[in-house]
Design an enzyme around this catalytic site. Structure first.
Site: not given
Length: 253
Positions: A45, A56
């Site tokens: 990814e 995140d």
């Protein structure tokens, strides 16, 4: 057949690695991808850095900030990846937030992905309903799989709907928190893994968030098809040369 679909048919647990494009250095993107494939990783990814990465944790947030400061842009990423299929065969996905993709133009972005050999997109903040009504046809025209996320808070009804409209795999977020590796999973997460396995979904699930060592990889793949390592690998890249990537992978599988 899409490379992701082919890979998922293999009789093995899938190890997927996430890293931020343009980090630690702007031109590290392709060498990192090549080294990961040589190290035996199943999927990659590629993170498209964004200034406000809401899902995140601090490690990936920091890597995104540094990548942007290094000069990484959507156009530059496509330029870096234009010849990637001359040397890399495993599935490649781009993971990023919707805003930069929208700015680039959805149709243009998907067409460019198809040209360079990207197999799927993971866009955490793209609502399923919007994808279905506005973008599904564009994805399909370009042979791209849209990988949707579920969490422990996602209702069974919504999970089954995501499963119905998905192909490839379902990205199974291990917890309600942001990204970041941990040493082990607790009882609640193990129960969640078992619950989803019992639902007998048509798409295999790959677990992300919190995977950072062999123990968490084995826990995550006991009931699911595979697991994704992100923050732990990004942190490794911060402190180690690309040449040592095989050493990191050996600690996981």
């Amino acid at each position: 057949m899409n490379r992701i679909t082919q890979k998922l048919q293999e009789d093995k647990k899938i190890l997927s690695l996430y890293f931020t494009a343009g980090y630690p250095d702007l031109n590290d993107t392709v060498p990192i991808i090549q080294s990961l494939e040589k190290s035996g990783v199943d999927m990659i990814e590629i993170g498209l850095p964004f200034s406000d990465p809401l899902a995140d944790g601090p490690t990936i947030q920091s890597s995104s900030t540094e990548a942007l400061e290094n000069g990484m842009t959507t156009e530059r990423l496509f330029e870096q990846l234009k010849d990637i299929r001359k040397t890399v065969q495993i599935p490649l996905l781009i993971m990023g937030y919707f805003n930069p993709i929208l700015q680039y133009g959805i149709a243009n972005f998907c067409r460019k992905c198809a040209e360079i050999g990207i197999d799927g997109l993971i866009i955490p903040d793209l609502p399923i309903a919007v994808y279905e009504t506005d973008y599904q046809a564009i994805f399909e025209q370009n042979g791209l799989l849209n990988i949707s996320l579920i969490t422990p808070q996602t209702s069974e009804e919504r999970i089954r709907h995501i499963d119905k409209i998905s192909s490839g795999f379902i990205y199974m977020v291990s917890s309600a928190s942001v990204t970041g590796s941990q040493n082990s999973f607790g009882k609640d997460q193990e129960n969640y893994f078992k619950k989803i396995a019992r639902m007998d979904l048509k798409n295999p699930q790959i677990v992300g968030f919190g995977i950072g060592n062999r123990e968490t990889f084995l826990q995550a793949t006991q009931h699911q098809k595979g697991a994704i390592i992100g923050s732990a690998f990004v942190n490794f890249l911060k402190n180690n040369p690309i040449e040592s990537i095989p050493n990191f992978i050996k600690t996981i599988v």
